[in-house]
Design an enzyme around this catalytic site. Structure first.
Site, PDB file in Angstrom:
ATOM      1  NE  ARG A   1     -10.816  -1.181   3.950  1.00  0.00           N
ATOM      2  CZ  ARG A   1     -11.392  -1.348   5.135  1.00  0.00           C
ATOM      3  NH1 ARG A   1     -12.527  -2.014   5.247  1.00  0.00           N
ATOM      4  NH2 ARG A   1     -10.831  -0.851   6.225  1.00  0.00           N
TER       5      ARG A   1
ATOM      6  CE  LYS B   1      -3.224   2.688   2.897  1.00  0.00           C
ATOM      7  NZ  LYS B   1      -4.055   2.738   4.118  1.00  0.00           N
TER       8      LYS B   1
ATOM      9  CD  GLU C   1      -6.658   5.273   2.406  1.00  0.00           C
ATOM     10  OE1 GLU C   1      -7.637   5.348   3.158  1.00  0.00           O
ATOM     11  OE2 GLU C   1      -5.499   5.081   2.816  1.00  0.00           O
TER      12      GLU C   1
ATOM     13  CG  ASP D   1      -9.883   7.635   6.558  1.00  0.00           C
ATOM     14  OD1 ASP D   1      -8.814   7.553   5.913  1.00  0.00           O
ATOM     15  OD2 ASP D   1      -9.935   7.884   7.773  1.00  0.00           O
TER      16      ASP D   1
ATOM     17  CG  ASP E   1      -1.902   5.326   4.842  1.00  0.00           C
ATOM     18  OD1 ASP E   1      -1.725   4.281   5.487  1.00  0.00           O
ATOM     19  OD2 ASP E   1      -2.993   5.657   4.346  1.00  0.00           O
TER      20      ASP E   1
ATOM     21  CE  LYS F   1      -6.596   8.914   7.857  1.00  0.00           C
ATOM     22  NZ  LYS F   1      -7.235   7.832   8.641  1.00  0.00           N
TER      23      LYS F   1
ATOM     24  CG  ASP G   1      -5.504   7.989   4.443  1.00  0.00           C
ATOM     25  OD1 ASP G   1      -6.428   8.609   3.884  1.00  0.00           O
ATOM     26  OD2 ASP G   1      -5.677   7.001   5.187  1.00  0.00           O
TER      27      ASP G   1
HETATM   28  N1  BES Z   1      -4.186   4.595   6.828  1.00  0.00           N
HETATM   29  C1  BES Z   1      -5.346   4.401   7.612  1.00  0.00           C
HETATM   30  C2  BES Z   1      -5.119   3.441   8.774  1.00  0.00           C
HETATM   31  C3  BES Z   1      -4.345   3.977   9.937  1.00  0.00           C
HETATM   32  C4  BES Z   1      -4.906   4.895  10.808  1.00  0.00           C
HETATM   33  C5  BES Z   1      -3.070   3.528  10.166  1.00  0.00           C
HETATM   34  C6  BES Z   1      -4.171   5.355  11.880  1.00  0.00           C
HETATM   35  C7  BES Z   1      -2.359   3.979  11.274  1.00  0.00           C
HETATM   36  C8  BES Z   1      -2.912   4.902  12.117  1.00  0.00           C
HETATM   37  C9  BES Z   1      -6.460   3.822   6.761  1.00  0.00           C
HETATM   38  O1  BES Z   1      -6.500   4.257   5.459  1.00  0.00           O
HETATM   39  C10 BES Z   1      -7.741   4.233   7.391  1.00  0.00           C
HETATM   40  O2  BES Z   1      -8.033   5.387   7.423  1.00  0.00           O
HETATM   41  N2  BES Z   1      -8.499   3.266   7.895  1.00  0.00           N
HETATM   42  C11 BES Z   1      -9.709   3.526   8.555  1.00  0.00           C
HETATM   43  C12 BES Z   1     -10.718   2.490   8.118  1.00  0.00           C
HETATM   44  C13 BES Z   1     -12.116   2.790   8.548  1.00  0.00           C
HETATM   45  C14 BES Z   1     -12.656   4.003   7.826  1.00  0.00           C
HETATM   46  C15 BES Z   1     -12.975   1.583   8.256  1.00  0.00           C
HETATM   47  C16 BES Z   1      -9.478   3.451  10.060  1.00  0.00           C
HETATM   48  O3  BES Z   1      -8.702   2.577  10.495  1.00  0.00           O
HETATM   49  O4  BES Z   1     -10.021   4.268  10.770  1.00  0.00           O
HETATM   50 ZN    ZN Z   2      -4.775   4.858   4.652  1.00  0.00          ZN
HETATM   51 MN    MN Z   3      -7.612   6.067   5.256  1.00  0.00          MN
END
Ligand code: BES
Ligand code: ZN
Ligand code: MN
Length: 493
Positions: free
Chosen positions: A350, A264, A348, A346, A287, A276, A269
């Protein structure tokens, strides 16, 4: 940095510093015995004085010890013989590295490969000494107006009473893994305004040229032709064009099916339209650490040249809000033909990975491992200690768990039971891109599993391990050690 393994004579070897372990209690390590007799009992005199008792992590620097040709001796407490754990041992090596840098030493002889350490052998100890010392040389400088002080250390000799090419190979392996980690850390640490998808693509080309690895880059137009509607739905809100970066490391015969690593590479992000909250949002420049770990592995492979084929596929894009950005409720069609309702922009990672996974089918991989900073839920579940690991093939998962254990870069398996798949139901598409609040790491993997039906696949969620926050904020280089351990063991090394 020059690292070698030799059977040294403590009296005759000339170095800036000999580094020796001291046990708690009266027992001397073999090297301490050598030092004591070469110095005609001086070591015992020092120990009697009590400035160092051998307690774990104590240090004492001696100068101009009689009977030696070296200037210094660094004594390092390693606790009670037999009690030392592998984790404590690695910490001792880190401590040694920082002491060597503190005194600006150019070379050192390290006498810690012979000491007793449960469940490890000489190869393990030498590999980790070499890796940790090499890792300690990394400094971030790119966006500082005056550089961090460069370590003076140029040469390390690891003393070993045993001999053999295996031990030299172990030292080389540790060094190559650390050099790979430095690539991963540097790319991770670079800010999002420098490390864009285009920058990653050009760094990939550079790496490919340096190490004779084939690198190709697909632009957005080519991805459109391949119908990568899911990946492209993420880059729609960004002015930086997405790139699909492909490494092909060929160390074995053409016929050998490759291992594929899929990273990834979200270079920033923001969350997109599902933006966010502001706190620590800067850390979303990390990210792309999954992608960076693929770069790091390629660097290590290029240095070690093991006889195996490895493909690296990196989906690189930014995730930003914009008038053209994908909106919650939008439905996109992935390269596999499956449709996805984007309920949260968010989620994204996947969306990027699913098309990269489908693309990977063309290499007929014998195993596919994706590496991604995918879910905040993984940080909640496992903290900063271990990566989340899920997969559709238990043998592959077991190999990765074992590799992580050996490399001190651990992962922990979470279940991928089919019951969780229900959480991805959508009324308007084949699946939703989020599965609700519960089991967030698992439902993210469930989503990916639908694009991994044609191969043995495992998923590493490195959201917790890829970088450190706070005062030591920075990329860690994980999970390059785990991945290299796995690949090298597949290559029979
Ligand atoms: N890159 C983030 C995951 C992340 C968040 C990694 C904080 C490390 C620290 C990912 O793209 C994301 O935003 N995931 C969301 C998914 C949710 C919307 C289902 C998350 O984990 O909040
Ligand atoms: Zn992300
Ligand atoms: Mn995200």
């Amino acid at each position: 940095m020059n690292i070698s393994v030799k059977n040294l004579d403590i009296a005759k070897h000339k170095t800036d510093c000999h580094v020796l372990a001291i046990y708690q209690g009266n027992k001397l390590t073999e090297s301490a015995k050598q030092l004591d007799s070469a110095s005609k009992g001086y070591l015992k005199t020092v120990l009697k004085r009590g400035d160092i008792t051998g307690k774990l992590n104590q240090t004492l620097l001696l100068h101009d010890v009689e009977g030696l040709m070296s200037k210094r001796v660094l004594l390092i407490g390693c606790g009670k013989a037999r009690d030392l754990t592998a984790n404590q041992y690695r910490h001792l090596i880190k401590l040694i590295a920082s002491q060597l840098h503190k005194y600006k030493l150019k070379d050192a002889a390290i006498w810690l490969a012979d000491i007793e350490l449960k469940d490890t052998d000489q190869v393990w100890k030498i590999k980790h000494i070499s890796q940790i010392i090499t890792q300690s040389l990394y400094r971030y400088n790119k966006t500082l107006s005056s550089n961090n002080v460069k370590p003076a250390l140029r040469k390390i000799i690891i003393h070993s009473s045993q001999k053999g090419t295996k031990l030299t190979t172990a030292a080389k392996t540790g060094q190559a893994v650390a050099n790979g980690m430095a690539v991963t850390r540097e790319l991770g640490n670079l800010p999002g305004n420098i490390c864009t998808p285009t920058y990653l693509a050009s760094e990939a080309k550079k790496l490919g040229r340096q190490y004779g690895i084939k690198v190709s880059v697909l632009n957005e137009k080519q991805m459109e032709t391949l119908k990568m509607g899911s990946l492209l739905s993420v880059s729609r809100g960004s002015r930086q064009p997405a790139k699909l970066i492909v490494f092909e490391y060929k160390g074995a015969a053409k016929t050998g099916d490759p291992i594929a690593l899929v990273g990834k590479g979200v270079t920033f992000d923001s969350g997109g339209i599902s933006i966010k909250p502001g706190g620590a949002m800067d850390e979303m420049k990390f990210d792309m650490c999954g992608a960076a770990s693929v770069f790091g592995v390629m660097r290590s492979l290029g240095e070690l040249k093991p006889k195996i084929n490895v493909v690296g596929v990196v989906g690189a894009t930014e995730n930003l809000p914009d008038g053209l950005a994908t909106k919650p409720g939008d439905v996109v069609t992935s390269m596999s033909g499956q449709t996805i309702e984007v309920l949260n922009t968010d989620a994204e990672g996947r969306l990027v990975l699913c098309d990269a996974l489908t693309y990977t089918e063309k290499f007929k991989p014998k195993a596919v491992i994706d590496i991604a900073t995918l879910t905040g839920a993984c940080v909640i579940a496992l903290g900063k200690q271990g990566a989340g690991l899920l997969g559709n093939d238990q043998k592959l998962v077991d190999k990765l768990l074992a590799a992580g254990q050996t490399a001190a870069d651990r992962a922990w398996q979470l279940p991928l039971w089919e019951e969780y798949q229900d959480q991805l139901k959508s009324n308007f598409a084949d699946m939703a891109n989020i599965g609700g609040r519960e089991a967030g790491t698992i439902t993210a993997a469930c989503f990916l599993s639908r694009f991994a039906k044609k191969f043995k696949w495992a998923h590493l969620d490195i959201a917790g391990v890829a970088w450190e926050s706070g005062g030591n904020k920075g990329a860690t280089g994980r999970p390059v050690p785990l991945l290299m351990e796995y690949i090298l063991s597949e290559a029979g090394r």
